[in-house]
Enzyme design. Structure first.
Site, PDB file in Angstrom:
ATOM      1  N   HIS A 148       0.873  -1.179   0.000  1.00  0.00           N
ATOM      2  CA  HIS A 148       0.000   0.000   0.000  1.00  0.00           C
ATOM      3  C   HIS A 148       0.912   1.231   0.000  1.00  0.00           C
ATOM      4  O   HIS A 148       2.037   1.180   0.507  1.00  0.00           O
ATOM      5  CB  HIS A 148      -0.834  -0.054   1.279  1.00  0.00           C
ATOM      6  CG  HIS A 148      -1.901   0.973   1.402  1.00  0.00           C
ATOM      7  ND1 HIS A 148      -1.632   2.273   1.772  1.00  0.00           N
ATOM      8  CD2 HIS A 148      -3.244   0.896   1.238  1.00  0.00           C
ATOM      9  CE1 HIS A 148      -2.765   2.939   1.822  1.00  0.00           C
ATOM     10  NE2 HIS A 148      -3.760   2.139   1.508  1.00  0.00           N
TER      11      HIS A 148
ATOM     12  N   ASP B  41       3.665  -3.941   7.905  1.00  0.00           N
ATOM     13  CA  ASP B  41       2.388  -3.236   7.853  1.00  0.00           C
ATOM     14  C   ASP B  41       1.281  -4.257   8.123  1.00  0.00           C
ATOM     15  O   ASP B  41       0.955  -5.072   7.260  1.00  0.00           O
ATOM     16  CB  ASP B  41       2.217  -2.596   6.474  1.00  0.00           C
ATOM     17  CG  ASP B  41       0.854  -1.929   6.303  1.00  0.00           C
ATOM     18  OD1 ASP B  41       0.060  -1.923   7.270  1.00  0.00           O
ATOM     19  OD2 ASP B  41       0.588  -1.414   5.196  1.00  0.00           O
TER      20      ASP B  41
ATOM     21  N   GLN C 279      -4.047  -4.829   7.281  1.00  0.00           N
ATOM     22  CA  GLN C 279      -5.046  -5.816   6.847  1.00  0.00           C
ATOM     23  C   GLN C 279      -4.939  -7.111   7.637  1.00  0.00           C
ATOM     24  O   GLN C 279      -5.950  -7.732   7.979  1.00  0.00           O
ATOM     25  CB  GLN C 279      -4.864  -6.107   5.348  1.00  0.00           C
ATOM     26  CG  GLN C 279      -5.085  -4.922   4.434  1.00  0.00           C
ATOM     27  CD  GLN C 279      -6.517  -4.414   4.472  1.00  0.00           C
ATOM     28  OE1 GLN C 279      -7.462  -5.163   4.714  1.00  0.00           O
ATOM     29  NE2 GLN C 279      -6.688  -3.116   4.244  1.00  0.00           N
TER      30      GLN C 279
ATOM     31  N   CYS D  33      -4.925   2.441  -3.589  1.00  0.00           N
ATOM     32  CA  CYS D  33      -3.705   3.028  -2.994  1.00  0.00           C
ATOM     33  C   CYS D  33      -2.500   2.116  -3.208  1.00  0.00           C
ATOM     34  O   CYS D  33      -1.676   1.934  -2.290  1.00  0.00           O
ATOM     35  CB  CYS D  33      -3.899   3.322  -1.504  1.00  0.00           C
ATOM     36  SG  CYS D  33      -5.184   4.530  -1.165  1.00  0.00           S
TER      37      CYS D  33
ATOM     38  N   LYS E 160      -9.774  -0.686  11.405  1.00  0.00           N
ATOM     39  CA  LYS E 160      -9.994  -1.906  10.610  1.00  0.00           C
ATOM     40  C   LYS E 160     -10.224  -3.114  11.515  1.00  0.00           C
ATOM     41  O   LYS E 160     -10.466  -4.212  11.049  1.00  0.00           O
ATOM     42  CB  LYS E 160      -8.824  -2.131   9.672  1.00  0.00           C
ATOM     43  CG  LYS E 160      -8.756  -1.039   8.608  1.00  0.00           C
ATOM     44  CD  LYS E 160      -7.708  -1.243   7.569  1.00  0.00           C
ATOM     45  CE  LYS E 160      -7.757  -0.070   6.592  1.00  0.00           C
ATOM     46  NZ  LYS E 160      -6.779  -0.149   5.524  1.00  0.00           N
TER      47      LYS E 160
END
Length: 399
Positions: free
Chosen positions: A118, A195, A198, A357, A221
């Site tokens: 991303h 990261d 998700q 993105c 999220k």
């Protein structure tokens, strides 16, 4: 912990009382009643944290720090002071780039960044490379959209200082082998930055077992309010980092010429924090302890499998996501992705379309944009059927 019951789980999300279908959870998750009530209660009994000594403020201080401890438990951090509150995953990664990398990188040093990333786990590295004279090295995806650890072995050099990689791609759903990547990074005296925006939702990972140096995610999220992020960092690395932002409550002492920063994590938390979001996140973390996350994820993956089988019966569908993921990313020959999104919206189906993105990844996939349907345990088989019917209707209109 109770056995996972999809109907009971779904009933805890007020926004699902309507007839619409929400398949945009990779952008942000819906909010459970327990979080909404906690946030409402905070605003009805408002106080600030880490400043005042009255009863409400002290009670809030305790809850604020307990949220930090629950977050540490979620990812098995060794210490709660390894958890830094930020505004989101993007700010967390920027904090590492400006607080750690800018201080430690020199001309010619290398930052390996996967092609799956991303923008929030790419642009901060480009920026700090421009500031320090370091280089960003692309770790390209394979033909099937995966990342090869063997390829990483060919890219890493004595100049590699940082490996930045996603836990789960927001486009393909692919989950790299973080354990092996971490092992390789440390074998070459580099650090790993993950990261988890998700991945945290479906597969919380163990910071100590995986020996991750920095890990970032956004609370929204994971069913919590927007405007709150988490940066996990190993204590010894956080201690050596520079403050990126400065101001109130991030210091021990100050004069008109200098200041002494506070201990971690407070030296990175200048100003009044997003207290309501932390309170809401605390409620979510406490609630999640009663949910069988493994069973919930298994349920979600099965919904996606069912949707994929049905989607593949439609004409000219090109699937870009990987198997056993919580999301489906696809395109339809000769139909623009935004046209599908608009026609689905008219049928009360919420999905995401566009570049997500991830422009460099789109270029690697030879796409100008995709359609993404992302699922959570609050979705149902009825949602799948409505989604497929809506796609059929859209195709019949556009072809």
């Amino acid at each position: 912990m109770m056995a996972f019951n999809s109907i009971h789980f779904r009933s805890q999300f007020p926004s699902l009382q309507c007839e619409g279908v929400y398949l945009d959870s990779a952008a942000t998750a819906l909010k459970p009643l327990v979080m909404i009530e906690a946030t409402k209660d905070y605003y009805q009994n408002v106080a600030t944290v880490l400043r005042s000594k009255h009863t409400k403020a002290l009670a809030l201080d305790a809850q604020y720090e307990l949220a930090r401890s629950l977050t540490a438990d979620l990812i098995n951090a060794q210490y709660s002071h390894e958890i830094v509150w930020t505004k989101g995953a993007t700010e967390s990664i920027n904090l590492v780039a400006q607080g750690y990398a800018r201080k430690n990188l020199n001309i010619g040093d290398e930052i390996i960044v996967s092609e799956l990333e991303h923008h929030s786990n790419l642009i901060p590295w480009i920026q700090v490379a421009q500031q320090t004279g370091a280089k960003v090295i692309k770790w390209p995806i394979e033909i099937d959209g995966t990342l090869s650890v063997d390829c990483l072995q060919t890219l890493i050099t004595p100049k590699t200082r940082i490996i930045a990689v996603t836990q789960m791609s927001n486009v393909t759903g692919f989950q790299p082998d973080i354990y092996e990547i971490s092992r390789i990074a440390h074998q070459h005296n580099a650090i790993i930055v993950v990261d988890g925006a998700q991945g945290i939702v479906h597969h919380p990972i163990d910071m100590q077992q995986y020996q991750i140096d920095f890990y970032a995610f956004s609370a929204h999220k994971l069913y919590a309010p927007t405007g709150l992020g988490v940066l996990y960092g190993k204590a010894d690395l956080l201690e050596k980092m520079d403050c990126w932002q400065s101001g109130g409550k991030m210091l021990k002492s100050v004069s008109f010429t200098d200041f002494e920063p506070a201990n971690i994590p407070y030296k990175f938390e200048a100003g009044t924090p997003n207290i309501a979001a932390v309170v809401g996140f605390y409620a979510v973390l406490d609630w999640l302890k009663s949910i069988d996350n493994f069973a919930a994820t298994h349920y979600t993956i099965n919904l996606v499998k069912d949707a994929l089988i049905k989607l593949k019966t439609l004409p000219d569908i090109n699937i870009h996501s990987v198997a056993n993921s919580s999301l489906i990313t696809f395109s339809i020959k000769d139909i623009h992705h935004d046209d599908i999104a608009i026609l689905l919206a008219e049928q009360d189906i919420a999905i995401r379309s566009g570049e997500l993105c991830a422009q460099p990844l789109m270029q690697a996939l030879n796409c100008k944009g995709v359609i993404r349907a992302s699922f959570m345990p609050y979705n149902s088989s009825m949602d799948v059927d409505k989604f497929i019917l809506a796609i059929e209707n859209a195709i019949s209109i556009l072809k």
